[in-house]
Design an enzyme around this catalytic site. Structure first.
Site, PDB file in Angstrom:
ATOM      1  N   TYR A 144       0.837  -1.198   0.000  1.00 36.25           N
ATOM      2  CA  TYR A 144       0.000   0.000   0.000  1.00 36.25           C
ATOM      3  C   TYR A 144       0.871   1.247   0.000  1.00 36.25           C
ATOM      4  O   TYR A 144       2.108   1.169   0.135  1.00 36.25           O
ATOM      5  CB  TYR A 144      -0.938  -0.012   1.212  1.00 36.25           C
ATOM      6  CG  TYR A 144      -0.282   0.359   2.531  1.00 36.25           C
ATOM      7  CD1 TYR A 144       0.571  -0.524   3.186  1.00 36.25           C
ATOM      8  CD2 TYR A 144      -0.501   1.616   3.120  1.00 36.25           C
ATOM      9  CE1 TYR A 144       1.167  -0.188   4.395  1.00 36.25           C
ATOM     10  CE2 TYR A 144       0.093   1.958   4.327  1.00 36.25           C
ATOM     11  CZ  TYR A 144       0.923   1.065   4.957  1.00 36.25           C
ATOM     12  OH  TYR A 144       1.521   1.404   6.140  1.00 36.25           O
ATOM     13  N   LYS A 192       6.459  -1.639   1.877  1.00 39.93           N
ATOM     14  CA  LYS A 192       5.257  -1.082   2.513  1.00 39.93           C
ATOM     15  C   LYS A 192       4.139  -2.118   2.385  1.00 39.93           C
ATOM     16  O   LYS A 192       3.235  -2.011   1.549  1.00 39.93           O
ATOM     17  CB  LYS A 192       4.891   0.283   1.903  1.00 39.93           C
ATOM     18  CG  LYS A 192       4.114   1.147   2.887  1.00 39.93           C
ATOM     19  CD  LYS A 192       4.175   2.606   2.493  1.00 39.93           C
ATOM     20  CE  LYS A 192       3.155   3.475   3.206  1.00 39.93           C
ATOM     21  NZ  LYS A 192       3.229   3.545   4.656  1.00 39.93           N
ATOM     22  N   GLU A 247      12.304   2.918  14.124  1.00 35.40           N
ATOM     23  CA  GLU A 247      11.342   3.940  13.689  1.00 35.40           C
ATOM     24  C   GLU A 247      10.149   3.877  14.633  1.00 35.40           C
ATOM     25  O   GLU A 247      10.234   3.249  15.694  1.00 35.40           O
ATOM     26  CB  GLU A 247      10.945   3.730  12.223  1.00 35.40           C
ATOM     27  CG  GLU A 247      10.329   2.379  11.924  1.00 35.40           C
ATOM     28  CD  GLU A 247       9.962   2.175  10.448  1.00 35.40           C
ATOM     29  OE1 GLU A 247       9.799   3.151   9.714  1.00 35.40           O
ATOM     30  OE2 GLU A 247       9.804   1.004  10.051  1.00 35.40           O
ATOM     31  N   LEU A 304      11.034   1.826   7.028  1.00 36.47           N
ATOM     32  CA  LEU A 304      10.412   2.220   5.768  1.00 36.47           C
ATOM     33  C   LEU A 304      11.154   3.460   5.232  1.00 36.47           C
ATOM     34  O   LEU A 304      11.416   4.387   5.998  1.00 36.47           O
ATOM     35  CB  LEU A 304       8.935   2.573   5.992  1.00 36.47           C
ATOM     36  CG  LEU A 304       8.216   2.874   4.685  1.00 36.47           C
ATOM     37  CD1 LEU A 304       7.817   1.580   3.989  1.00 36.47           C
ATOM     38  CD2 LEU A 304       6.988   3.732   4.927  1.00 36.47           C
TER      39      LEU A 304
END
Ligand code: PLP
Length: 284
Positions: free
Chosen positions: A31, A147, A179, A203
Site C-alpha cells: 500500500y 510497505k 522507527e 520504511l
C-alpha cells in the site's frame, strides 16, 4: 464518496472483494498513502515510485503504468473534491484458489487495486503541542522497507502505546532505535539531527526524504545514523515524520519530558521548511 476499484472510479458500495483474495488471506499486498494540499498532490512521483518498488520486491506485477496510476489518482481527488486530504491505495496479488502459499503464476491471477480518499486538515495545534510516545520492542519482520499491508507488528506496538496513554510507539531492536509504528523517528542532540538510515529495518519515508533535503539545503547538520535508547534519553528534541503528520514533535517518552518538554527550536524550523516545500509544490 467515490473510490478506485481496479481501473474504474466507482461508488464505494459497488466494490466487491473476493473472500479468497490473497490480501485477505495472507496479507499478500502492498500500500501507500499520499497527501494532497490545495487540490494538488505533494510528492506524488515519490509515492508512486515507492509503490512500484514495493511491488517489485514481492514480484507483484502492477496492472498499470505509473502514468496511468497518477492520472487515476488525480481524477479521484478531483471527483471527491479533496482540497487537503489523504489518498490510501493498496494492491493485493488477487484471488488464489485453492489457498496455497507460493505466489500463483502472474498470468493466472489479476492483482486487485483500490484507493480511497479522506479529507484531513493539517493539525497545527498538535504540531505546536507535540505528542507522547512509549518505547516498545520492534517485533516486526526484517523487510520493513516493503510497505506491506501485513501490519500486525505495527498495530500491536501502537495498541500497546495507546493502552498506556501514549500517542505513538518508538520501536527498538536490542536498544537501537529503528522507527515508530507508523512514522520515522528523529532525534536532535547538540544541533545535529539523527535518523536511522534506510535499509531493511525501516520504511524509506517520503517525508524523511523531503526533510533530509530541506534540512541540508538550509545548512542544518543531519546524519542518517542509528542511535540508541540511551542517546534518545539524553537528546534535546525528538520528533516523528510521516505523510499524514509531517514533522510531529515528541515531547514526552515513557512519561518523561524530552528536553524542556515543549516543542524545540530545531523541529519548529523543520516544520516550517516542510510547509515551505509543500507550498512550493502545491501553492498556498
Ligand atoms: N515508517 C512506517 C512504519 C510507516 O508506516 C510510515 C508511514 O506510514 C512511515 C515510516 C513514514 O513514511 P512516509 O513519510 O512516506 O509517510
Amino acid at each position: 464518496m467515490k473510490v478506485i476499484w481496479n481501473d474504474e472510479i466507482v461508488e464505494r458500495s459497488e466494490v466487491k472483494i473476493d473472500m479468497e483474495d490473497r490480501g485477505y488471506q495472507f496479507a499478500d499486498g502492498i500500500y501507500d498513502v499520499v497527501r494532497a494540499y490545495n487540490g494538488k498532490f505533494f510528492t506524488l512521483n515519490e509515492h508512486v515510485d515507492r509503490l512500484f518498488s514495493s511491488a517489485e520486491k514481492i514480484e507483484l506485477r502492477l496492472p498499470f503504468t505509473k502514468e496511468k496510476l497518477k492520472e487515476m489518482l488525480s481524477e479521484l481527488i478531483k471527483i471527491n473534491n479533496i482540497d487537503t486530504g489523504n489518498v490510501y491505495m493498496q494492491v493485493t496479488r488477487g484471488i488464489g484458489i485453492p489457498r496455497n502459499h507460493p505466489y500463483p503464476d502472474p498470468e493466472e491471477v489479476s492483482p486487485v487495486f483500490t484507493a480511497t480518499t479522506t479529507i484531513v486538515a493539517r493539525d497545527q495545534e498538535k504540531m505546536d503541542r507535540g505528542m507522547s510516545a512509549l518505547i516498545v520492542p520492534d517485533l516486526r519482520w526484517l523487510r520493513c522497507d516493503i510497505k506491506s499491508i501485513s501490519l500486525l507488528g505495527n498495530i500491536m506496538a501502537k495498541h500497546e502505546a495507546h493502552k498506556k496513554g501514549a500517542d505513538e510507539a518508538i520501536l527498538h531492536r536490542e536498544g537501537i532505535v529503528t522507527e515508530c509504528s507508523s512514522s520515522n523517528v528523529w532525534m536532535i542532540k547538540n544541533d545535529t539531527i539523527y535518523t536511522h538510515p534506510d535499509g531493511n529495518l525501516v520504511l524509506p519515508g517520503i517525508t524523511k526524504l523531503v526533510l533530509l533535503r530541506v534540512a541540508q539545503n538550509a545548512g542544518l547538520s543531519v546524519k542518517e545514523e542509528a542511535f540508541t535508547l540511551e542517546d534518545l534519553k539524553k537528546s534535546d528534541e525528538v520528533f516523528a515524520s510521516s505523510t499524514t503528520m509531517e514533522a510531529m514533535p515528541i515531547t514526552s517518552i515513557d512519561g518523561n519530558p524530552v528536553g524542556t518538554g515543549q516543542r524545540g527550536p530545531v523541529v519548529k524550523k523543520l516544520q516550517q521548511l516542510y510547509v515551505d516545500a509543500v507550498e512550493n509544490e502545491c501553492g498556498k
